[in-house]
Scaffold this motif. Structure first.
Motif, PDB file in Angstrom:
ATOM      1  N   ALA A  34      -6.400 -22.126  35.445  1.00 18.35           N
ATOM      2  CA  ALA A  34      -7.182 -22.597  36.912  1.00 18.35           C
ATOM      3  C   ALA A  34      -6.505 -21.768  37.975  1.00 18.35           C
ATOM      4  CB  ALA A  34      -6.309 -23.917  36.947  1.00 18.35           C
ATOM      5  N   GLY A  35      -5.600 -20.389  37.702  1.00 20.24           N
ATOM      6  CA  GLY A  35      -4.912 -19.814  38.633  1.00 20.24           C
ATOM      7  C   GLY A  35      -3.959 -19.989  39.270  1.00 20.24           C
ATOM      8  N   LEU A  36      -2.939 -21.091  38.879  1.00 20.95           N
ATOM      9  CA  LEU A  36      -1.732 -21.357  39.376  1.00 20.95           C
ATOM     10  C   LEU A  36      -0.748 -20.539  38.837  1.00 20.95           C
ATOM     11  CD1 LEU A  36      -3.333 -24.050  39.705  1.00 20.95           C
ATOM     12  CD2 LEU A  36      -1.171 -25.204  39.349  1.00 20.95           C
ATOM     13  N   LYS A  37       0.131 -19.944  39.749  1.00 23.72           N
ATOM     14  CA  LYS A  37       1.270 -19.276  39.426  1.00 23.72           C
ATOM     15  C   LYS A  37       2.167 -20.096  38.659  1.00 23.72           C
ATOM     16  CE  LYS A  37       4.879 -16.190  41.396  1.00 23.72           C
ATOM     17  NZ  LYS A  37       5.455 -16.028  42.604  1.00 23.72           N
ATOM     18  N   THR A  38       2.662 -19.696  37.245  1.00 27.27           N
ATOM     19  CA  THR A  38       3.095 -20.735  36.289  1.00 27.27           C
ATOM     20  C   THR A  38       4.313 -20.021  35.616  1.00 27.27           C
ATOM     21  OG1 THR A  38       0.866 -22.096  36.089  1.00 27.27           O
ATOM     22  CG2 THR A  38       2.883 -22.280  34.312  1.00 27.27           C
ATOM     23  N   ALA A  39       5.191 -20.657  35.489  1.00 30.14           N
ATOM     24  CA  ALA A  39       6.361 -19.996  34.701  1.00 30.14           C
ATOM     25  C   ALA A  39       6.777 -20.967  33.623  1.00 30.14           C
ATOM     26  CB  ALA A  39       7.712 -19.854  35.757  1.00 30.14           C
ATOM     27  N   VAL A  40       7.048 -20.363  32.533  1.00 28.58           N
ATOM     28  CA  VAL A  40       7.729 -20.956  31.508  1.00 28.58           C
ATOM     29  C   VAL A  40       8.954 -20.729  30.812  1.00 28.58           C
ATOM     30  CG1 VAL A  40       6.947 -21.823  28.952  1.00 28.58           C
ATOM     31  CG2 VAL A  40       5.119 -21.487  30.447  1.00 28.58           C
ATOM     32  N   LEU A  41       9.774 -21.741  31.062  1.00 27.63           N
ATOM     33  CA  LEU A  41      11.294 -21.546  30.529  1.00 27.63           C
ATOM     34  C   LEU A  41      11.436 -21.909  29.247  1.00 27.63           C
ATOM     35  CD1 LEU A  41      13.296 -22.789  33.735  1.00 27.63           C
ATOM     36  CD2 LEU A  41      12.425 -20.629  33.307  1.00 27.63           C
ATOM     37  N   THR A  42      12.077 -20.948  28.270  1.00 25.36           N
ATOM     38  CA  THR A  42      12.081 -21.506  27.063  1.00 25.36           C
ATOM     39  C   THR A  42      13.664 -20.724  26.142  1.00 25.36           C
ATOM     40  OG1 THR A  42      11.289 -21.107  24.714  1.00 25.36           O
ATOM     41  CG2 THR A  42      10.408 -19.443  26.364  1.00 25.36           C
ATOM     42  N   LYS A  43      14.299 -21.654  25.642  1.00 24.24           N
ATOM     43  CA  LYS A  43      15.345 -21.127  24.954  1.00 24.24           C
ATOM     44  C   LYS A  43      15.383 -20.005  23.874  1.00 24.24           C
ATOM     45  CE  LYS A  43      17.413 -25.238  23.751  1.00 24.24           C
ATOM     46  NZ  LYS A  43      18.431 -25.986  23.377  1.00 24.24           N
ATOM     47  N   VAL A  44      14.135 -20.168  23.261  1.00 22.78           N
ATOM     48  CA  VAL A  44      13.868 -19.252  22.372  1.00 22.78           C
ATOM     49  C   VAL A  44      12.334 -18.581  22.372  1.00 22.78           C
ATOM     50  CG1 VAL A  44      15.359 -20.220  20.414  1.00 22.78           C
ATOM     51  CG2 VAL A  44      12.631 -20.879  20.860  1.00 22.78           C
ATOM     52  N   PHE A  45      12.124 -17.491  21.695  1.00 18.06           N
ATOM     53  CA  PHE A  45      10.780 -16.855  21.925  1.00 18.06           C
ATOM     54  C   PHE A  45       9.475 -17.866  21.616  1.00 18.06           C
ATOM     55  CE2 PHE A  45       7.102 -14.250  21.008  1.00 18.06           C
ATOM     56  CZ  PHE A  45       7.134 -13.430  21.948  1.00 18.06           C
ATOM     57  N   PRO A  46       8.499 -18.098  22.403  1.00 18.67           N
ATOM     58  CA  PRO A  46       7.589 -19.133  22.253  1.00 18.67           C
ATOM     59  C   PRO A  46       7.194 -19.502  20.802  1.00 18.67           C
ATOM     60  CG  PRO A  46       7.128 -18.008  24.197  1.00 18.67           C
ATOM     61  CD  PRO A  46       8.135 -17.134  23.625  1.00 18.67           C
ATOM     62  N   THR A  47       6.727 -18.508  19.951  1.00 18.52           N
ATOM     63  CA  THR A  47       6.334 -18.676  18.577  1.00 18.52           C
ATOM     64  C   THR A  47       7.717 -19.062  17.623  1.00 18.52           C
ATOM     65  OG1 THR A  47       6.578 -16.480  18.225  1.00 18.52           O
ATOM     66  CG2 THR A  47       4.381 -17.192  18.893  1.00 18.52           C
ATOM     67  N   ARG A  48       8.666 -19.316  18.284  1.00 16.39           N
ATOM     68  CA  ARG A  48       9.996 -19.986  17.317  1.00 16.39           C
ATOM     69  C   ARG A  48      10.139 -21.215  17.678  1.00 16.39           C
ATOM     70  NH1 ARG A  48      14.890 -16.443  16.894  1.00 16.39           N
ATOM     71  NH2 ARG A  48      15.268 -17.685  15.033  1.00 16.39           N
ATOM     72  N   SER A  49       9.484 -21.778  18.846  1.00 19.75           N
ATOM     73  CA  SER A  49       9.824 -23.279  19.063  1.00 19.75           C
ATOM     74  C   SER A  49       9.573 -24.036  17.989  1.00 19.75           C
ATOM     75  CB  SER A  49       8.822 -23.684  20.202  1.00 19.75           C
ATOM     76  OG  SER A  49       8.954 -22.760  21.440  1.00 19.75           O
ATOM     77  N   HIS A  50       9.870 -25.165  18.186  1.00 23.66           N
ATOM     78  CA  HIS A  50       9.939 -26.126  17.037  1.00 23.66           C
ATOM     79  C   HIS A  50       8.803 -26.655  16.304  1.00 23.66           C
ATOM     80  CE1 HIS A  50      12.413 -28.348  13.848  1.00 23.66           C
ATOM     81  NE2 HIS A  50      11.765 -29.533  14.126  1.00 23.66           N
ATOM     82  N   THR A  51       7.708 -26.567  17.042  1.00 23.67           N
ATOM     83  CA  THR A  51       6.517 -26.847  16.834  1.00 23.67           C
ATOM     84  C   THR A  51       6.092 -26.046  15.463  1.00 23.67           C
ATOM     85  OG1 THR A  51       5.898 -27.289  18.892  1.00 23.67           O
ATOM     86  CG2 THR A  51       3.905 -26.996  17.425  1.00 23.67           C
ATOM     87  N   VAL A  52       6.870 -24.691  15.357  1.00 18.28           N
ATOM     88  CA  VAL A  52       6.611 -23.914  14.145  1.00 18.28           C
ATOM     89  C   VAL A  52       6.744 -24.451  12.732  1.00 18.28           C
ATOM     90  CG1 VAL A  52       8.730 -22.927  14.010  1.00 18.28           C
ATOM     91  CG2 VAL A  52       6.683 -21.488  13.688  1.00 18.28           C
ATOM     92  N   ALA A  53       7.659 -25.635  13.009  1.00 16.44           N
ATOM     93  CA  ALA A  53       8.037 -26.234  11.514  1.00 16.44           C
ATOM     94  C   ALA A  53       7.145 -27.382  11.370  1.00 16.44           C
ATOM     95  CB  ALA A  53       9.507 -27.019  11.905  1.00 16.44           C
ATOM     96  N   ALA A  54       6.057 -27.738  12.014  1.00 14.63           N
ATOM     97  CA  ALA A  54       5.269 -28.826  11.727  1.00 14.63           C
ATOM     98  C   ALA A  54       4.406 -28.216  10.649  1.00 14.63           C
ATOM     99  CB  ALA A  54       4.139 -29.075  13.067  1.00 14.63           C
ATOM    100  N   GLN A  55       4.135 -28.837   9.553  1.00 16.14           N
ATOM    101  CA  GLN A  55       3.486 -28.362   8.268  1.00 16.14           C
ATOM    102  C   GLN A  55       1.845 -29.009   7.812  1.00 16.14           C
ATOM    103  OE1 GLN A  55       6.634 -29.398   5.573  1.00 16.14           O
ATOM    104  NE2 GLN A  55       7.895 -27.875   6.101  1.00 16.14           N
TER     105      GLN A  55
END
Length: 602
Positions: A34-55
């Motif tokens: 939508a064109g908003l200036k957006t920052a995402v803070l994350t403790k780990v690289f995004p593809t290592r977030s815990h959603t990765v464990a959902a099977q």
């Protein structure tokens, strides 16, 4: 502005999102496109977030494999929640399910396919056809790595949309002004230890759950309830924190998750006698009953001496009757987990499993739009300006007292998108403005860090964390007992006092893991206190919260006391104070019939 002169850098954005799992990435995508200036803070690289464990998959009533519609999905979700779920939010989620899954497919999500090319769907616990008559195939799956595939698809789409990621940054505290509006967060760059202020018109929390409050958990070590803890410290109440889901099938001794999709593909739970014991507890859906029912059945089998192994402390999940090709195609990751963590090849032998803490049903109170809501001026759900939340850290409440499998990935997609849409609407209407920061915006965070740097002769972070996890496991587990809950409130209070005196030996700034773990413990302690106090106060059995002093009776089916306890718990950190608000039993649409209270059987 003297307080901000302590070399605290400021970064300004339209929106800042804390967390880069499924909910955070889906919200970020909505904002960036939508064109908003957006920052995402994350403790780990995004593809290592815990959603990765959902099977297992993501629920949607596509009807590709069996007849289905969103009304049945809504019924199953309300029933699964033991009627503690808000029916407006549940209707919204189930109606939106097909849309967000097809969107995800168009983003490049590599779903498995049926022979005619449609998205493959498998049955899952608690999901049924025609209002409970038979299992329905509703879980859209990418083998047994659905979360992994989802994260990669969403991350790549965000890269395309130019979302700005701050990887390996830890959010510390919420910034609120005198009006209670949220103006952003303070955060620490892990590599340097430096604190910055992220000043934004909108702040979205998508920080996931806090399963590490328990000794045995399927959750990753990063799941420390950061958003929930930050919200609690900032005066936001936490909703329904007594409700924790124990997944029936964690690998015995390791806690690693074995997806419910194994039972969806035909897996059977067996006790030491080789008996398919779920026929006694859920004669219709058997092994595909809801997770709280299956977890208690397994625990009962173990407690009554029918457990397996030399210590009789687990049961067996048997898929040896399935064709090896089916296991290799549909459950390749599960086979690898069983070999690595249980030492058995499930093609040849059953997997030892035990109920393990898996999911937080409660969290930061929100509505179906993703707005954080609190009691104010006589209204139970008044939005907090500038503050939104989605995913496991939020409580919409679509899961109520018990979440159905595959509704978590759906929750991420639907409410991540909804929160993003709401922010865009509020931004375009002019409701969101960049309010000036208070002079002491970073003081709370700087004081917490200063205490850790100056603390001597203090408590070990590891020892305090271990005592917290053992206390939670013993006093607020699968079954709950009045005397243990009362004792647990006292013990967790003592642990919380010890947490105020934690000490770290390493005072350096660069990649100081000890400092990060101490800060994470602060968040976990808030969650543990909320859970124990809320559970002790709720004098009924409902969903995942089952008490010995609230048995199944004719007056209170399943031990549920609708006359006194059909309400949401609100816990405030300050003073351990409890409040309550009504459950919304009215659907969103006028033409949708409310789902009436009934006894919950499978």
């Amino acid at each position: 502005m003297e307080a901000l002169s302590v070399n605290v850098a400021k970064r300004t954005f339209d929106a800042v999102i804390v967390g880069a799992g499924g909910a955070g990435l889906r919200a970020a995508l909505q904002l960036s496109e939508a064109g908003l200036k957006t920052a995402v803070l994350t403790k780990v690289f995004p593809t290592r977030s815990h959603t990765v464990a959902a099977q297992g998959g993501v629920a949607a009533s596509l009807g590709n494999s069996t007849e289905d519609n969103w009304h049945w999905h809504m019924y199953d979700t309300v029933k699964g929640s033991d009627w503690l779920g808000d029916q407006d939010a549940i209707e919204f989620m189930c109606k939106k399910a097909n849309e967000v899954v097809i969107e995800l497919e168009h983003y490049g999500m590599p779903f498995d396919r049926t022979d005619n090319g449609k998205i493959y769907q498998r049955p899952f616990g608690g999901h049924s056809m025609n209002y409970g008559q038979a299992p329905v195939m509703r879980s859209c799956a990418a083998a047994d790595r659905t979360g992994h595939a989802m994260l990669h698809a969403l991350y790549q789409r965000n890269v395309r949309a130019n979302t700005q990621f701050f990887v390996e940054w830890m959010a510390l505290d919420l910034i609120r002004d005198a009006d209670g509006d949220v103006l952003g967060v303070t955060a620490m760059e892990m590599e340097t230890g430096e604190v910055s202020i992220f000043h934004a018109k909108a702040t979205i929390f998508a920080t996931g759950g806090a399963g590490r409050i328990y000794y045995s958990s399927t959750n990753a070590f990063i799941n420390t309830g950061d958003g929930v803890g930050m919200a609690a410290r900032a005066g936001i109440p936490l909703e329904d924190m007594e409700f924790w889901q124990f997944h029936p099938t964690g690998v015995a001794g390791a806690g690693v998750l074995i997806t419910e999709g194994v039972r969806g593909e035909g897996g059977i739970l067996r006790n030491a006698q080789g008996e398919r014991f779920m026929e006694r507890y859920a004669p219709n859906l058997k092994d595909l009953a809801s997770r709280d029912i299956v977890s208690r059945a397994m625990t009962t089998e173990i407690n009554e001496g029918r457990g397996c192994g030399p210590d009789k402390d687990h049961v067996l999940l048997d898929i040896t009757h399935l064709a090896p090709d089916t296991i290799m195609k549909r459950l390749p990751g599960i086979r690898e987990i069983a070999i690595q963590f249980a030492g058995v090849d499930p093609i040849k032998a059953p997997i030892p499993v035990v109920p393990t803490c898996h999911y937080q049903m409660g969290g930061i109170p929100t509505n179906y739009k993703g707005q954080v809501v609190v009691p104010k001026d006589g209204q139970p759900n008044s939005p907090v300006a500038g503050f939104y939340a989605a995913g496991e850290c939020a409580c919409a409440s679509v899961h109520g007292a018990n979440r159905l499998g595959t509704n978590s990935l759906l929750d991420l997609l639907v409410f991540g998108k909804s929160a993003g849409e709401t922010v865009v609407e509020d931004f375009q209407s002019g409701q969101l403005k960049l309010k000036p920061l208070p002079a002491d915006a970073a003081d709370v965070s700087l004081a917490r860090l200063a205490r850790l740097d100056g603390q001597t002769n203090g408590e070990s972070v590891f020892d305090v964390g271990l005592e917290m996890r053992r206390t939670m496991q013993k006093h607020a587990g699968v079954f709950r007992f009045d005397n243990l809950l009362k004792e647990g409130v006292q013990k967790i209070g003592e642990v919380a006092e010890r947490a105020k005196r934690t000490e770290i030996k390493d005072k350096s700034k660069v990649w100081n893991v000890a400092r990060m773990e101490a800060l994470e413990l602060d968040n976990l302690i808030e969650v543990a206190r909320a859970t124990m106090v809320s559970a002790e106060a709720r004098k009924e059995s409902r969903g995942a919260h089952v008490r010995d002093d609230a048995p199944d009776t004719a007056e209170n089916p399943n031990g549920r006391d609708d006359a006194n306890w059909l309400k949401h718990t609100l816990w405030y950190s300050e003073g351990n104070r409890l409040d309550y608000k009504p459950v919304n039993l009215k659907p969103l649409s006028a033409d949708v019939e409310p789902i009436a209270l009934a006894k919950r059987t499978y």
